[in-house]
Each structure stands twice: as C-alpha cells, then as structure tokens.
Design a protein around this motif. Structure first.
Motif, PDB file in Angstrom:
ATOM      1  N   GLU A 184      -7.174  -1.895 -26.044  1.00  0.00           N
ATOM      2  CA  GLU A 184      -7.491  -3.211 -26.604  1.00  0.00           C
ATOM      3  C   GLU A 184      -8.120  -4.151 -25.585  1.00  0.00           C
ATOM      4  OE1 GLU A 184      -6.997  -3.704 -29.911  1.00  0.00           O
ATOM      5  OE2 GLU A 184      -6.433  -1.584 -29.818  1.00  0.00           O
ATOM      6  N   LEU A 185      -8.044  -3.790 -24.338  1.00  0.00           N
ATOM      7  CA  LEU A 185      -8.466  -4.712 -23.281  1.00  0.00           C
ATOM      8  C   LEU A 185      -9.939  -4.531 -22.939  1.00  0.00           C
ATOM      9  CD1 LEU A 185      -7.236  -6.829 -21.223  1.00  0.00           C
ATOM     10  CD2 LEU A 185      -7.158  -4.916 -19.602  1.00  0.00           C
ATOM     11  N   LEU A 186     -10.710  -5.585 -23.025  1.00  0.00           N
ATOM     12  CA  LEU A 186     -12.092  -5.577 -22.542  1.00  0.00           C
ATOM     13  C   LEU A 186     -12.882  -4.397 -23.124  1.00  0.00           C
ATOM     14  CD1 LEU A 186     -11.104  -6.551 -18.924  1.00  0.00           C
ATOM     15  CD2 LEU A 186     -12.583  -7.940 -20.373  1.00  0.00           C
ATOM     16  N   SER A 187     -12.797  -4.218 -24.402  1.00  0.00           N
ATOM     17  CA  SER A 187     -13.429  -3.106 -25.130  1.00  0.00           C
ATOM     18  C   SER A 187     -12.937  -1.753 -24.655  1.00  0.00           C
ATOM     19  CB  SER A 187     -14.962  -3.158 -24.999  1.00  0.00           C
ATOM     20  OG  SER A 187     -15.450  -4.402 -25.374  1.00  0.00           O
ATOM     21  N   GLY A 188     -11.743  -1.725 -24.117  1.00  0.00           N
ATOM     22  CA  GLY A 188     -11.183  -0.455 -23.656  1.00  0.00           C
ATOM     23  C   GLY A 188     -11.502  -0.202 -22.204  1.00  0.00           C
ATOM     24  N   THR A 189     -10.470  -0.196 -21.373  1.00  0.00           N
ATOM     25  CA  THR A 189     -10.731   0.092 -19.955  1.00  0.00           C
ATOM     26  C   THR A 189      -9.462   0.592 -19.292  1.00  0.00           C
ATOM     27  OG1 THR A 189     -11.832  -0.712 -17.972  1.00  0.00           O
ATOM     28  CG2 THR A 189     -10.198  -2.187 -18.958  1.00  0.00           C
ATOM     29  N   LEU A 190      -9.626   1.153 -18.117  1.00  0.00           N
ATOM     30  CA  LEU A 190      -8.483   1.638 -17.356  1.00  0.00           C
ATOM     31  C   LEU A 190      -8.053   0.547 -16.378  1.00  0.00           C
ATOM     32  CD1 LEU A 190      -7.017   4.580 -16.738  1.00  0.00           C
ATOM     33  CD2 LEU A 190      -8.205   4.242 -14.570  1.00  0.00           C
ATOM     34  N   THR A 191      -6.800   0.124 -16.492  1.00  0.00           N
ATOM     35  CA  THR A 191      -6.293  -0.849 -15.525  1.00  0.00           C
ATOM     36  C   THR A 191      -5.451  -0.127 -14.482  1.00  0.00           C
ATOM     37  OG1 THR A 191      -4.284  -1.259 -16.795  1.00  0.00           O
ATOM     38  CG2 THR A 191      -6.186  -2.658 -17.285  1.00  0.00           C
ATOM     39  N   ILE A 192      -5.263  -0.788 -13.376  1.00  0.00           N
ATOM     40  CA  ILE A 192      -4.444  -0.228 -12.299  1.00  0.00           C
ATOM     41  C   ILE A 192      -3.432  -1.291 -11.878  1.00  0.00           C
ATOM     42  CG2 ILE A 192      -4.456   0.699  -9.953  1.00  0.00           C
ATOM     43  CD1 ILE A 192      -7.354   1.632 -10.497  1.00  0.00           C
ATOM     44  N   SER A 193      -2.167  -0.905 -11.888  1.00  0.00           N
ATOM     45  CA  SER A 193      -1.138  -1.859 -11.477  1.00  0.00           C
ATOM     46  C   SER A 193      -0.588  -1.481 -10.117  1.00  0.00           C
ATOM     47  CB  SER A 193       0.003  -1.880 -12.482  1.00  0.00           C
ATOM     48  OG  SER A 193      -0.487  -2.322 -13.716  1.00  0.00           O
ATOM     49  N   ALA A 194      -0.198  -2.519  -9.374  1.00  0.00           N
ATOM     50  CA  ALA A 194       0.321  -2.296  -8.028  1.00  0.00           C
ATOM     51  C   ALA A 194       1.508  -3.207  -7.781  1.00  0.00           C
ATOM     52  CB  ALA A 194      -0.777  -2.572  -6.992  1.00  0.00           C
ATOM     53  N   SER A 195       2.361  -2.773  -6.889  1.00  0.00           N
ATOM     54  CA  SER A 195       3.432  -3.651  -6.414  1.00  0.00           C
ATOM     55  C   SER A 195       2.845  -4.567  -5.356  1.00  0.00           C
ATOM     56  CB  SER A 195       4.551  -2.836  -5.774  1.00  0.00           C
ATOM     57  OG  SER A 195       5.170  -2.067  -6.761  1.00  0.00           O
ATOM     58  N   ALA A 196       3.374  -5.778  -5.329  1.00  0.00           N
ATOM     59  CA  ALA A 196       2.818  -6.737  -4.380  1.00  0.00           C
ATOM     60  C   ALA A 196       3.865  -7.774  -4.035  1.00  0.00           C
ATOM     61  CB  ALA A 196       1.596  -7.417  -4.984  1.00  0.00           C
ATOM     62  N   GLU A 197       3.598  -8.510  -2.970  1.00  0.00           N
ATOM     63  CA  GLU A 197       4.395  -9.706  -2.763  1.00  0.00           C
ATOM     64  C   GLU A 197       3.433 -10.884  -2.832  1.00  0.00           C
ATOM     65  OE1 GLU A 197       6.205  -9.214   1.135  1.00  0.00           O
ATOM     66  OE2 GLU A 197       4.551 -10.301   2.046  1.00  0.00           O
ATOM     67  N   ARG A 198       4.005 -12.011  -3.153  1.00  0.00           N
ATOM     68  CA  ARG A 198       3.153 -13.164  -3.387  1.00  0.00           C
ATOM     69  C   ARG A 198       3.769 -14.357  -2.672  1.00  0.00           C
ATOM     70  NH1 ARG A 198       0.063 -13.874  -8.682  1.00  0.00           N
ATOM     71  NH2 ARG A 198      -1.048 -15.771  -8.197  1.00  0.00           N
ATOM     72  N   ILE A 199       2.942 -15.081  -1.960  1.00  0.00           N
ATOM     73  CA  ILE A 199       3.454 -16.267  -1.276  1.00  0.00           C
ATOM     74  C   ILE A 199       3.726 -17.335  -2.317  1.00  0.00           C
ATOM     75  CG2 ILE A 199       2.915 -18.090   0.365  1.00  0.00           C
ATOM     76  CD1 ILE A 199       1.278 -16.043   1.927  1.00  0.00           C
TER      77      ILE A 199
ATOM     78  N   CYS B 215       0.816  -1.227   0.000  1.00  0.00           N
ATOM     79  CA  CYS B 215       0.000   0.000   0.000  1.00  0.00           C
ATOM     80  C   CYS B 215       0.840   1.262   0.000  1.00  0.00           C
ATOM     81  CB  CYS B 215      -0.907   0.034   1.228  1.00  0.00           C
ATOM     82  SG  CYS B 215      -2.131  -1.230   1.182  1.00  0.00           S
ATOM     83  N   SER B 216       2.128   1.128   0.253  1.00  0.00           N
ATOM     84  CA  SER B 216       2.956   2.334   0.261  1.00  0.00           C
ATOM     85  C   SER B 216       3.457   2.655  -1.154  1.00  0.00           C
ATOM     86  CB  SER B 216       4.139   2.151   1.212  1.00  0.00           C
ATOM     87  OG  SER B 216       4.940   1.073   0.774  1.00  0.00           O
ATOM     88  N   ALA B 217       3.364   1.700  -2.051  1.00  0.00           N
ATOM     89  CA  ALA B 217       3.814   1.944  -3.422  1.00  0.00           C
ATOM     90  C   ALA B 217       2.712   2.602  -4.242  1.00  0.00           C
ATOM     91  CB  ALA B 217       4.262   0.643  -4.066  1.00  0.00           C
ATOM     92  N   LYS B 218       3.122   3.165  -5.359  1.00  0.00           N
ATOM     93  CA  LYS B 218       2.198   3.934  -6.182  1.00  0.00           C
ATOM     94  C   LYS B 218       1.301   3.006  -7.013  1.00  0.00           C
ATOM     95  CE  LYS B 218       2.833   7.942  -9.189  1.00  0.00           C
ATOM     96  NZ  LYS B 218       1.846   7.837 -10.086  1.00  0.00           N
ATOM     97  N   LEU B 219       0.068   3.391  -7.175  1.00  0.00           N
ATOM     98  CA  LEU B 219      -0.812   2.692  -8.101  1.00  0.00           C
ATOM     99  C   LEU B 219      -0.638   3.318  -9.479  1.00  0.00           C
ATOM    100  CD1 LEU B 219      -4.006   2.414  -5.875  1.00  0.00           C
ATOM    101  CD2 LEU B 219      -2.593   0.515  -6.695  1.00  0.00           C
ATOM    102  N   VAL B 220      -0.472   2.495 -10.473  1.00  0.00           N
ATOM    103  CA  VAL B 220      -0.235   3.033 -11.814  1.00  0.00           C
ATOM    104  C   VAL B 220      -1.463   2.804 -12.687  1.00  0.00           C
ATOM    105  CG1 VAL B 220       1.219   2.911 -13.869  1.00  0.00           C
ATOM    106  CG2 VAL B 220       2.223   2.577 -11.584  1.00  0.00           C
ATOM    107  N   GLU B 221      -2.025   3.890 -13.174  1.00  0.00           N
ATOM    108  CA  GLU B 221      -3.232   3.813 -13.998  1.00  0.00           C
ATOM    109  C   GLU B 221      -2.853   3.811 -15.472  1.00  0.00           C
ATOM    110  OE1 GLU B 221      -6.047   6.834 -12.884  1.00  0.00           O
ATOM    111  OE2 GLU B 221      -5.266   6.901 -10.835  1.00  0.00           O
ATOM    112  N   ARG B 222      -3.550   3.002 -16.229  1.00  0.00           N
ATOM    113  CA  ARG B 222      -3.226   2.954 -17.654  1.00  0.00           C
ATOM    114  C   ARG B 222      -4.495   2.606 -18.441  1.00  0.00           C
ATOM    115  NH1 ARG B 222       0.185  -1.558 -20.456  1.00  0.00           N
ATOM    116  NH2 ARG B 222       0.110  -0.767 -22.586  1.00  0.00           N
ATOM    117  N   TYR B 223      -4.834   3.447 -19.379  1.00  0.00           N
ATOM    118  CA  TYR B 223      -5.991   3.136 -20.212  1.00  0.00           C
ATOM    119  C   TYR B 223      -5.542   2.167 -21.290  1.00  0.00           C
ATOM    120  CZ  TYR B 223     -10.395   3.403 -22.556  1.00  0.00           C
ATOM    121  OH  TYR B 223     -11.606   3.056 -23.097  1.00  0.00           O
ATOM    122  N   GLU B 224      -6.208   1.028 -21.375  1.00  0.00           N
ATOM    123  CA  GLU B 224      -5.798   0.020 -22.350  1.00  0.00           C
ATOM    124  C   GLU B 224      -6.915  -0.156 -23.378  1.00  0.00           C
ATOM    125  OE1 GLU B 224      -3.498  -3.225 -20.929  1.00  0.00           O
ATOM    126  OE2 GLU B 224      -3.332  -2.389 -18.911  1.00  0.00           O
TER     127      GLU B 224
END
Lengths: 649, 649
Positions: A588-603, A577-586
């Motif tokens: 080609e994706l799902l008839s055009g939509t805004l995605t949000i990327s985040a940093s995470a750790e994964r078990i 939650c301390s890292a930045k959320l990155v917004e990107r309008y895509e």
C-alpha cells in the motif's frame, strides 16, 4: 580495443513489465508525454513557461511575437520529440504521432534556407549566429534536435526530421573545422558531439563523425578560443553568473586527452565524455580511450554521490575536488545522472566491464528516478541527499535546493531528460556482440534479440532490486552457439546458478559477468540467485560529509529516512549497525515498495529549549526507524529527508 | 528600565597588560595601525587596493584622477582614524597624531560647502546624493566617520574632526525626517544610527538622537521606500548580487519593533540593534527594549555559532533560520562579531545581566581574534568552523571561505573593524553605575575608575582564560560605599572567594554577578577562584551540523583541531568524551598558549584507496589529539581546521 563494441537492442524488440520500473514508464506513456506537450505549449497553470512551441511558431513565421525564455528553449521540444519517438517505438499511438509530425513540420518551417535552426538566433539576434559559442547554446540545441531526429527515424522510419537535421548538420560541418575559412572552435556546452556520432551511426555519413572529432580535438587547445570570443564581445554575458568562471568550468582548461580528473560543469562533462568514448572507439585511439577510463574512474571512485549523482557545487553546477561530496548543498542535477548513464553505457559497450554498469545502474535506479514524482507530473532539478525544508527555504545559499518537486522550471533541461531516459530504458538492459548476448540490468521483460543473425526470444523474470533471484528464459529460433553473459553487480554475490534445473554446466566469470558459452536451443532456463541483502554502506573516510555515517542500501537502491515515517530532526537519529535490517514489501505504500527497518537511538531534545550549547551530554532513547527508497522521497508532502545517517558503535 | 544605564570607563584610564590580549594589542599599536596606514595609501604590494586616501585626495581637489574601489571606501580611512584615536588615548604617539591630523584636514577639504562628505558621490555621481539609499552606503560611511570623530575628540580633545562631522550630521538631520520636504527613508546598511547616538552623547545635541530614532522608527514601514527607490532607478543595481534579495535582507520586512527573530544581513542587524537598544533606553521605550531582548535572545539561543559569530549563509551574508549553523559554508564575518559585541555591550549596560557579557566575551575571545594573524598583518573576513583547504579552494560555492588570512580585501570592512575593536578593548572590561563598579571581563589591567566622583584604583591580575583565579585589588582614594559587581561567566562556577584573605563577608549573586556592597578603603584585595576546566560542549540536537559532535572549550575560548598538530583528514577523528582533557601551557607554541589534549579514535583509511563506498566498516585506531584556541588557527601555514569533532560513546 581490438574487440568490437557491443550494441543495444532496438527498443521495439523489448517489452518491459517490471515491478520497479513499469509504474514510472506507464505514467510517462499515459500522462507524462502529454503533460510535457501541454508544458511546451504553455498550457499548464502555475508552471514556469516553456515558450518552446511558441518560439518555433514565430521563427516559422506562423505567428508574430517575441522570443520567450532562455537561448536553449528549443531543446524542450527536441527532448519531447525524442521521448515521443521512443514511446512510439514501444507502443503505437496515432494521436501522438500526429502531434510529433505537426511539430516536425513546424521545425522544418523554422529552418533557414541554409539549414540553420535556432529560434533564439533567428528571432532575437539574426546575423549573430556562432558569435557566442561560450553561452549561445546553438550547437547544444542542434545536438538535442539531432538526437530527436535520429530517434524518430529509428522509431517510425519516417525520414523528414532526419533530413531536416542532416541539412543542419551539413551546415555545421561546413562551418566548423580546421580547414581555411571555417570556425576553429567548439561549443561551450557539449552535446552536439554525441549527437553527430549518433547521426553518423544512423546515416553512415562519416563527415558527421569527423566534425564531432574536430570538436573534441580542438577543445582546450591554445590559443583559448573562448577568452578571445569573450573579449570580442566586450565581456558582455548572456548569463552574468558565468563571468568569473574559469576555463575548467567549460572543460577547456586543457586538451581533452590530457584531462585526468572529472572537472567542470557536471552535465557538460558527461555529455562530452560520452562522445569522447564514441570517438576514441571509432578512431581506435587508445590514448583517448585511456582518458575516458581515467575520467570515469575518477568519478566512480572519488567524485560521485552514492545515489549515482554528480556535481558537488551549486555555483558552477560542477565537480569540485576528490571526496568533496556535501549532502545538503550539492547540485546533483538530474541531467547529470542521465549523462552519467550515457557515458557509462558507452564504456560498458567498449570495455565490457560490469563496473560501468554498476554506475549506470546507480544513476538510473536512484537519481534519474528521484527527479520525477510517482505521478510523473513534478520534478526535481537538484537532488540533495539531505533536506530540511526550513533550511533550504531560508538559507539563501541553498536556494537551488527545492524541498518539493516542481511543476516545471524556467531552465527545464531536467524534466524532459528524465522522460526521454525512462522512455528509452530498454536500451540499457541488453547488449549484443558478434557472438555474445549481455544481460546488464535485471528488469523484467520479453524481448526478441538478434544474435548471429538469428532471433533469440529472451524473457527476464525478476523482482529485482527488491528480490535477487533472476530467471532468464531463452528461446532460440535455431540452435545457435553464443555466449550468454549475465552481470554480477558489485553489490551481489552469486548464491546459486542453474541451467535448465541443473547445476553441472560450465561457466566462467569475467569482468563481473557470468559467461556461459554453449549452443542454445529452444526453451532454455537460467535461474540465478544472488545474495543481495539490505546492507549498511560506509563511505571512504576522506568524505568529510559522510564520516561517522552509514547509508542503507539494497542492491543498486539507496534508501533514505523521511520525516513522514520518522518525525522531525532526522539528524538526531543514529542507527545501530550491529542490529539486523528488516526488509518488508509494503503493497500500500508509495504504489508498492520495499521498506527497510533498523534499530536506532535518537537524541532526545527535551531540556534543550532555549539552550544552544551545553556541557550536558544529550540523552538518547531507543527507537526503530523506517527507510524508503531514496527515489520515492517527497511523494507524501513536504518534510525532511536524509540518506547518510549517523551510526552508533 | 527604571535604572540608569551603566557607563564605560575612558580608555585612557585603563592600562592593559594581559597574557591573552596584550600580544595582539601590542602588535596593533606597534605595527598594525601603521600597516593599515600603508594599506589605505595603497603602499602594500600584493594586497588588494584600498584607494581610500586617494579618493579623499581627489574629492579634496588635491589631485586629479578616478574614484577607486567600492562606494563605501571612505570607511577604511574612518576606521583607521578611529583606531588611531583609541591608540592615542592609551599611548602618546606624535607621529601618528600628525598623520591623523593631516588626514582630518584632508577630510575637511573633501567636505562639500553644505557639510556633505562622501568621495564616491562627490567624484563619481555628483547630483545623485541620497538617490540610492539601498546600496549607496552614504549614511553608513557617514556613521563610520562620525564614530571616528567622536573617538578622536574623546581621545585628543581636538574638535576639528568633530566639528566637520557635526556639520555633516546637521545636514543629515536637515535631509531626513518626517517633516515636510525631508526624505522619509533610512539607510540600506545601518550604522549611522549608532553613530548619531554617540554624537549625541558627546555633544549633547538632541537632534542627532532624534534623527537616529527617526531612522529606526521609519524602517520597515509601508509603503516600502526601498522598492519605490529601486523602481525609480529602473532596477539598476550597483551590486547586482542584491537584485533578488528580499526585504528581510535589509531588515525592512517589518517595523523594527515587530521583529521577533534575528534576520537579514548579520552586520546590518547587529549595527541596527545596537542603536535600537540605545534609543529604547534614551526614550524609555519598553516595547522597543523588549524587541532588543527578543532579537538578542534569538541570536544567543538559536542563531549563533559557538565561536560567537553570526551569519549562516554566504549569499546574503546573513541570518537564515533557527538552528541552521553550517560549519564550513557559513559567513561568520569578523565585522558581525564586532557588531554583536556592540549590541551585547549595550544590553549589558541597560539590563545589567551577565548573559549579555557571555556573548560579548565569546565574540571577542574567538571570532574577533580569529580575524587577525598573530603578527597583525593578515586577516580573515569569513570565519568558518571547519576548513579543508582543497575543498574551499575548489568548491566554487565556498569561494567566500579563504584557507589562509589575506593581506587585505577589496571590500575591507573587517580588518580595520578588528583593529579598532582591539584598540578599544578596555571599554568592555568595566562598567560603572551611580553606586556600582562592574567587572565584566577578566583582563589583567591597572585602571583609575571614577565611582561616586571618587577615584578608585583597580588592578586585575589573572591568567584568565587559561587559569581561572582572579585577583582584584581596589584602592579607593577615600573610603567609599559602593557595590562591586564581579561577573560569574556562564562557564564558571564559584569555587572560592576571599576578601582581604577572609571568607566571612557578605555578598549576593544577582543576574550572574557577585555583588559586594560595602565601604571600600585603600588596599582591598578580592581573590576569586572559579571552577573552569576545559570541557566538552554539545550543541542543541536540532543543530544538524553539530549533532554527534563536541567542541572543546575552556571558559570563553573555543578550541579547534589543526592539521599542523593532528595531520590531515580531521573528520576521521572521534574524541573520547569519557576520558580526561589535559591542559598544558606551551610557552613556545603560537607566542605561548594553552593547549588541550584528548584521547580519540581515528578512522584508518588504509584499504580505501580507489574505494568510495563499501559495506566494510572502517577500522579505527586509538590516538591522542591536540586542540589549540580557535582564534590561533592558521598561524602555522595552510592546513585543515575543525571545531566540532565527532565523539564516540
């Protein structure tokens, strides 16, 4: 309640052309309504049968045969007609109108000589009318037909359907009430109440309002009508699952005005309270209005999923208790979010407070839309916030949860409810008062709105909810003084506001609306810039299911992780939650939509094969995850989905 | 399977006096069994009625009246008699024995002339015997009566009950089988299979074993007997909730030997597989034994709660899929853990592998015990790992979960099942082979055990599971060479081992047992010190419900947080896994128990009144939390309970 209730703008005056909504609305108009026509005529292979037109054909004596489906099957046709009405109001379509007229004639033919309409009771149980108000759904069905008739009249000006339904409403008025010889009862499933209010608004006939008021007042009074009725029927149930349900399920555990919390079957609750708000307003009943505020507040602050959905328990499809919001076993029926939008709209019109629009917007932008596929031909009934396909397919307690949208349902309240809501989306954008024009939702459109009997051409241009600048153009036919009220959603802060490119003008902020009172002329331009970045949202720590988790949200739009983007076992992900959320309008994706990327750790689950419990702490690895709008999940095949994601400190 | 199966030691040779167990066993012997006698005679006010003795009285024509309760009500009496038998084996009690003899006479009087016993079919549906094998529970009921008769014979030497049940078993043998004229079917609810094996072991009559084998072999073969039977009954169900269940619920979706995973109704599964293990052993059927190993392994590594309970879905009371282990909606029936102990005991006796004892021990130390109150008079049927009373009382989908132990249940399989298990706990401590004495559980006791036909006096002294040193004294009547095998539980590592105060002696470690082969004489002392601190245990990351959480465990004992110690909203707690767990024996608490304290942080909910969702991260504060053994929860009034607690990094 000394001020007048705000009004909607007729759909025919609103032309929507919006980034977020138009793809759905166009799909509905181009395919969805005709798909649904095929459905109610039982022409779609592999879909559950509707029987709805067939039942009307039998009741109208145009064919012989057996009644099909459940007692409320007529509502499939009613909701289809209502959606057609809205679509015709927006866009002429002669073929569709002809089908609707044919259907209305059919309904007319199925009407009994005294005005009664219900194919189940006409075909299956003649003579048993009104003997099973708990489960029979006659008044519920009547309500949907009345809503459709009102919409069709408002849209086309044709009054045949309205007259048909007035005859039925007259019969209902003559059948139910406190007067000697009338049935002193109310429906198991509310809906007639809000429909009768609409009929009153359209016809001016006060007895319809009075009957609605009677139903609301009578509900929950002693002696309990339903217990008596069930006893009379020797405890036989049409729906055996209802047998053990307590009276709070039906919202008749106490008189409506004494209810403090949102209880019972979620759809019944919000349909009922939509009408209660109408009636409280019409009768200037402050006590009853306070009840509405209490119940609404209880939903909004303690019993609503972040996606604007309600109904925490599948058994009873109902509200449970404060902060009980399970993400994978909830019901969150599409219809309940439609009904929540109804209730919120009424409260907004009466109290003029943006907080109601916040809930309305959440419901529309998330759960109403998640109920329908991008192609408009598949539907969710239940809208969980967490799905693992294997689990919901094999855990028999989760059999209500579908991992994929379905073509139709045997009990098909939801799909046509979504369709009629999308077809009438325009009604939520604006409200008008005597001297006010309210902008509630930021949906791009061109409209002609009457303010003080003068036409104002209004244009909204925005990429909301993906961008948060909103341009509103006003073009007043004559200079007119009125207040323009533009909503500041709870998730927005005002960054800048310019009127005709100037910052120096007067406005005030009141109940979440920017209010600009002035004389408006031709060619005015209001440019608003909100601050509305993608954000992490936390839940109240009392929500056990969400504690230690976050949701990613941009404005009204709740996001989710999907397996298609992030692989299996989404539960192993913890976002940073301390890292930045990155917004990107895509595009080609799902008839055009805004995605949000985040940093995470994964078990990392390597080393865990055949080990269920261990003292070794699971290892984690750094990763990136991609969120998509919740409403768009399951448009790329079957897979896991997750809204509330664990976070790491 | 070239080696012989290990045997249990008769209960009469084992005298338990143990810190962890004796309080429960004494309570059972002092009050529990008599309480249950009152229950089956319907004498406890406010408890659900059993009708069990009443039904036998009617069937025996000692009184007139109507059958009460469900089809399997006879098993209340059967399990009571079985518990009485074990208690008499351990401690003489003339009054209790007289009541048992009276009850056995009653059962004899209720027996039909051809040997049939079942009060439901005798009273309610004469002529309908064996027509509803899916739901009728006749063979299930027979199984429990046979188990009781075997136990009573072994305990008292009296053979009246055994003869009664042999007559019924003869009838069952003559009724079911592949031979011409016999019914080619098997019971909906397994239990008869393991009972017939016991009857074979006691009487030496091989046809009982053969009938059990028939039931196992027939199960899941085509054509599906149950579908045919349901069709014949016109799809009428005694238990309407079973109507939609697929055949995996009944474990007849495929032949038993082809089953690879643990499926279906959890109790049915483990009762069935207990018998399958018996039969695989008796017939030296390696393929069938591998089936048992596969199914057991699937339970142990993918489908078992950490508390040794099984059954992830309430609807169907059943297994679902791998890693689906929900903590608050699970079934985890007490009976299923009893049955899991049965299955594990058989696998242990056949494969001599400590891993089976690990599961056995988990089931006994946690879920079997959580099912009963410290006073022995209240019971859980369902054993969740997370309870919020408000939620399970108001969320209708959780109505199976009780926030407090109950006096009894209308369907009361669990309470007497717990009681018979506690009364016969001794059977799990030791096993003997031809030349081996296995110590499986560390329960303080004095016993006389026959090894190579010679008596060995064995004494175990330990405060296990709260301390992990175990002293085992052996006193051999004559010098005898045999292998003493002492289990190393999966949660223990061997810290020190001394034989007669000396470290220099030979031992090997094999399948989780320390094996000491030597000639044993009088007065030998083996002192073992295990390392078994309280620990944090993580689950496989695929278990969605537990990810990001830990359980606190000491040895076999799973701990929990309770509201009584830690206040409301346990979900707000996150323990610090890097800090030390502090163990403390508290004499005054819960009849004396070991508590475990941990450092934690807790989300503070101030500022969250009337806020459901917010971008403000919840604040935390440092705190200490106290864990108690899971089995002891809800002995201090109603409140929240939580096993899997979030952890902070």
């Amino acid at each position: 309640m000394n001020i007048e209730r705000l009004k909607s703008v007729p759909l025919k005056n609103i032309k929507i052309d919006d980034l977020y909504w138009s793809k759905y609305i166009n799909t509905i108009f181009e395919n969805g309504i005709m798909y649904q026509w095929d459905i109610i005529n039982d022409r779609i292979k592999g879909a559950e049968k509707s029987y709805s037109i067939s039942n009307f054909m039998i009741a109208a004596k145009r064919k012989t045969g057996k009644f099909g489906g459940k007692v409320f099957q007529d509502t499939d046709t009613a909701k289809w007609l209502e959606a057609v009405a809205y679509s015709l109001e927006i866009k002429e379509n002669k073929e569709l109108e002809a089908l609707a007229d044919w259907t209305i004639d059919l309904i007319g033919d199925a009407q009994c000589s005294d005005g009664y309409i219900n194919t189940y009771y006409t075909i299956e149980e003649p003579g048993k009318r009104w003997t099973n108000l708990v489960e029979g759904h006659e008044l519920y069905t009547a309500g949907h037909l009345i809503e459709a008739a009102v919409a069709y009249y408002n849209s086309t000006g044709k009054d045949k359907f309205l007259k048909i339904m007035c005859r039925f409403a007259d019969l209902i008025h003559d059948t139910f009430g406190e007067e000697e010889g009338k049935i002193k009862a109310y429906p198991g499933h509310p809906e007639i109440e809000l429909a009768l209010v609409k009929l009153y608004y359209t016809t001016g006939e006060k007895k319809y309002l009075e009957t609605a008021k009677f139903f609301v007042d009578k509900r929950g009074t002693k002696p309990d009508y339903f217990s008596e009725e069930i006893k009379k029927r020797n405890y036989k149930f049409i729906f055996p699952e209802l047998e053990g349900f307590d009276s709070s399920y039906y919202l008749n555990h106490k008189p409506v005005r004494e209810q403090n919390t949102a209880d019972g079957h979620a759809v019944r609750n919000v349909y009922l309270y939509s009408a209660v708000a109408d009636i409280a307003y019409e009768y200037k009943d402050d006590g009853l209005m306070d009840t509405c505020r209490r119940v609404f507040n209880n939903i909004a602050t303690k019993r609503m999923f972040i996606t604007g959905s309600i109904g925490s328990s599948a058994i009873g499809e109902r509200f449970t208790c404060d902060y009980d919001l399970p993400n994978n076993s909830n019901y969150s029926e599409s219809c309940a979010s439609v009904g929540l939008a109804f209730f919120a709209k009424r409260m907004l019109e009466i109290d003029r407070d943006s907080k109601y629009a916040d809930i309305l917007e959440r419901a529309l932008y998330n759960t109403v839309l998640s109920g329908i596929s991008l192609k408009g031909d598949k539907f969710f009934y239940v809208n969980p916030l967490e799905v693992i396909p294997d689990v919901c397919e094999q855990n028999t307690s989760l059999s209500h949860v579908k991992a994929e949208r379905q073509k139709w349902f045997g009990v098909a309240c939801c799909p046509p409810n979504i369709v009629r809501t999308l077809a009438s989306l325009g009604q939520y954008i604006y409200s008008t008062g005597e001297e006010e024009l309210f902008v509630n939702l930021f949906i791009s459109n061109e409209s002609n709105i009457s303010v003080k009997q003068r036409n104002v051409k209004v244009e909204i241009n925005t990429k909301y909810p993906f961008k948060s600048s909103i341009d509103i153009k006003l073009n007043t036919e004559e200079s007119t003084e009125f207040t323009l009220a533009v909503r500041i959603p709870q998730w927005c802060s005002l960054k800048s506001i310019e009127l005709n490119r100037r910052k120096d003008f007067n406005y005030s902020i009141d109940k979440g609306y920017i209010k600009i009172k002035r004389t408006w002329n031709r060619s005015e331009l209001l440019c608003i810039e909100y601050d509305m970045p993608a954000q992490f949202v936390y839940s109240n720590p009392k929500v056990r299911s969400d504690v230690g988790k976050v949701a990613v949200v941009k404005g009204p739009v709740v996001y989710c992780l999907e397996e298609a983007d992030n692989g299996k076992n989404l539960g192993a992900i913890a976002v940073d939650c301390s890292a930045k959320l990155v917004e990107r309008y895509e595009e080609e994706l799902l008839s055009g939509t805004l995605t949000i990327s985040a940093s995470a750790e994964r078990i990392n689950d390597s080393g865990w094969e055949n080990v269920l419990y261990s003292t070794k702490k699971p290892q984690t690895e750094q990763t990136k995850v991609r969120f998509i709008p919740y409403c768009l999940w399951n448009n790329r095949g079957k897979g896991e989905m997750l809204v509330w994601v664990r976070y790491k400190d």
